[in-house]
Design an enzyme around this catalytic site. Structure first.
Site, PDB file in Angstrom:
ATOM      1  N   SER A   1       2.960   7.518  -2.455  1.00  0.00           N
ATOM      2  CA  SER A   1       2.028   7.313  -1.349  1.00  0.00           C
ATOM      3  C   SER A   1       1.802   5.818  -1.139  1.00  0.00           C
ATOM      4  O   SER A   1       2.306   4.993  -1.890  1.00  0.00           O
ATOM      5  CB  SER A   1       0.727   8.049  -1.593  1.00  0.00           C
ATOM      6  OG  SER A   1       0.193   7.636  -2.814  1.00  0.00           O
ATOM      7  N   LYS A   2       0.999   5.518  -0.113  1.00  0.00           N
ATOM      8  CA  LYS A   2       0.957   4.134   0.381  1.00  0.00           C
ATOM      9  C   LYS A   2       0.565   3.091  -0.670  1.00  0.00           C
ATOM     10  O   LYS A   2       1.175   2.062  -0.789  1.00  0.00           O
ATOM     11  CB  LYS A   2      -0.020   4.052   1.542  1.00  0.00           C
ATOM     12  CG  LYS A   2       0.515   4.690   2.779  1.00  0.00           C
ATOM     13  CD  LYS A   2      -0.506   4.553   3.872  1.00  0.00           C
ATOM     14  CE  LYS A   2      -0.158   5.456   5.043  1.00  0.00           C
ATOM     15  NZ  LYS A   2      -1.312   5.617   5.911  1.00  0.00           N
ATOM     16  N   ARG A   3      -0.490   3.371  -1.363  1.00  0.00           N
ATOM     17  CA  ARG A   3      -0.916   2.409  -2.374  1.00  0.00           C
ATOM     18  C   ARG A   3      -1.014   3.092  -3.713  1.00  0.00           C
ATOM     19  O   ARG A   3      -1.534   4.183  -3.822  1.00  0.00           O
ATOM     20  CB  ARG A   3      -2.280   1.802  -2.005  1.00  0.00           C
ATOM     21  CG  ARG A   3      -2.078   0.575  -1.183  1.00  0.00           C
ATOM     22  CD  ARG A   3      -3.341  -0.199  -0.970  1.00  0.00           C
ATOM     23  NE  ARG A   3      -2.987  -1.366  -0.202  1.00  0.00           N
ATOM     24  CZ  ARG A   3      -2.596  -2.507  -0.744  1.00  0.00           C
ATOM     25  NH1 ARG A   3      -2.552  -2.645  -2.053  1.00  0.00           N
ATOM     26  NH2 ARG A   3      -2.270  -3.528   0.016  1.00  0.00           N
TER      27      ARG A   3
END
Ligand code: GLU
Length: 496
Positions: free
Chosen positions: A257-259
């Site tokens: 996921s993004k972070r």
């Protein structure tokens, strides 16, 4: 075609979002194969989704590729024999190809309204069927369709998927993939706004641009049979397909996921964020190259030229891999160490400047012998060595008190050091150290206590590069000034 023939490969991002490390890996593999074979690496912008198109995203893709050093040979900014390289400028080409598919009964006009499609979906849901187009317009004659178009009805064009038999796709890494045609939908190829979807545009472009190998994400596996069928419908030879492995979260569970956080280290999955965090492009390339490819079971350090030489599609691995940020730290450290001193110093100039420090390249080059081995990221250099460039390092009176010591004792230590350094004739480093040790001895202090106070006074830190070398680089005049200022701070706090 064998791998050593000159390839034509393309990186074809949709400029709708940020540039993820997965995209960076796809770009890298394309680049490596092109450079290795003396072929061509093409940048094509797949921007037909005008609702989601974002000019900032396009810029980010281009900036990231430049930062990684993956220069393309043909592309929207530099042109090339197959221009334009921006899909929104190729509408006519897609239209002609859509017409060809319709003429040959491989595609059809569909006039179903969104309301009708929603109804169909609902009924299918109630019957517990997978949702798919029910084929109402599949049998419309061309004349009927033309009449409805002429009367102003809105339409899309769908692919006329064969309903019987099996489609066999071939992926270089995964082998044969066979799918029953009855499970496939009649995908939309041309939207009602007259723009093609990815499935049509990418295939037409890959064919017309002579693309020989396609590296793309494994999210395209479900529509791979459609792509194979479109090639067959046109009667074109397919490129060699490679659907790259998925990136998983560092825990190995779920798609990245993004972070992500790993321990206390928050790391980014966007290429330019990694730049901001002080990673070298060399380290990022090395890291992502090994997420899905390996040379053997132990060699890990690769520069970009090493990768160009050693990359091979036979060694690609389709298994999903957990992203390992500790490994990125490790590679960054190795690549920082392998840079020439003046190269590293040059890269550090903007990092120090961004932190508001007035640095000179010369002084940074002087620092390299004591700094290069100590940093994992470029940013860490500011934490470790910012004190060289600050006017004043601001230790607090409490910080200036030595271990197991009191204020008067610590002040005396500073004064002794000031006296000793002021009286020195030569600043030969060994001599300076020996003389300061003498001062420590005569005060009855351990070296750790004595130098701890000096370190805090001169650097403002409890940990620093070797102190005496650091003092030499700062300059003994400046060292004396810092010692005196620290002594004042202690003296003033003492009086209170
Ligand atoms: N525009 C597609 C994407 O961004 C490209 C996929 C491909 O390489 O064919 O996913």
């Amino acid at each position: 075609m064998t791998q050593k023939d000159a390839v034509r490969v393309r990186f074809a991002p949709s400029p709708t979002g940020r540039f993820h490390i997965g995209g960076a890996r796809t770009a890298l593999y394309n680049y490596l194969l092109a450079r290795q074979t003396g072929g061509k690496f093409i940048l094509r912008l797949e921007d037909t989704d005008r609702k989601r198109f974002n000019p900032a995203s396009e810029k980010e893709f281009i900036d990231s590729l430049h930062w990684l050093g993956l220069q393309w040979d043909e592309g929207p900014d530099i042109g090339g024999p197959y221009r334009p390289y921006r899909q929104s400028e190729r509408r006519q080409i897609y239209q002609q190809h859509i017409n060809e598919l319709i003429r040959n009964d491989h595609a059809y006009y569909c006039f179903c309204t969104p309301d009708r499609l929603a109804e169909v979906r609902n009924e299918q849901k109630n019957r517990k069927e997978d949702s798919h187009y029910d084929g109402l317009c599949r049998s419309l004659s061309l004349a009927e369709a033309q009449a409805r178009i002429d009367s102003g009805e809105s339409y899309v064009v769908r692919f006329k998927t064969p309903k019987e038999g099996v489609t066999t796709c071939y992926d270089q890494m995964r082998g044969e993939i066979r799918v029953e045609n009855r499970t496939l939908d009649d995908y939309i190829l041309l939207k009602s706004n007259g723009l093609p979807v990815y499935h049509l545009a990418a295939i037409v472009d890959d064919y017309l641009m002579g693309i020989t190998h396609v590296f793309r994400g494994s999210e395209w596996l479900p529509t791979f049979p459609l792509h194979t069928q479109i090639y067959q419908a046109f009667g074109w030879q397919q490129p060699l397909w490679m659907h790259l492995s998925l990136f998983l979260n560092p825990t190995g569970k779920g798609k990245l996921s993004k972070r992500q956080s790993e321990g206390n280290n928050i790391k980014a999955v966007y290429t330019l964020d990694l730049k901001e965090l002080g990673f070298l492009p060399e380290a990022v390339n090395n890291w992502i190259a090994l997420m899905g490819w390996s040379y053997d079971d132990h060699t890990e350090f690769f520069t970009l030229p090493d990768l160009v030489e050693n990359f091979s599609i036979e060694k690609l691995n389709p298994s999903p891999a957990a992203v390992n940020f500790t490994k990125l730290d490790h590679f960054n450290k190795l690549h920082i160490r392998s840079l020439a001193q003046d190269d590293l110093a040059r890269r550090l100039v903007p990092v120090f400047q961004q932190a508001g420090l007035d640095v000179s390249l010369e002084k940074l080059i002087d620092l390299m012998p004591i700094l290069q081995e100590r940093i994992r990221t470029l940013d860490e250099a500011v934490e470790i060595a910012g004190f060289f460039f600050r006017d004043w390092v601001q230790p607090s009176p409490e910080d200036l008190i030595g271990k197991n010591m009191d204020q008067p004792g610590s002040l005396k230590t500073l004064q002794a050091a000031i006296e000793k350094i002021s009286s020195m004739q030569s600043f030969n480093l060994e001599l300076v150290e020996a003389q300061l040790r003498e001062s420590a001895d005569s005060l009855g202090l351990k070296a750790g206590q004595f130098f701890g106070i000096l370190r805090m006074a001169v650097t403002g830190q409890t940990v620093s590069p070797p102190l005496i070398e650091s003092m030499e680089i700062i300059g003994f005049e400046e060292v004396l000034r810092r010692l005196q200022k620290s002594a004042e701070i202690l003296a003033n706090s003492f009086e209170l």
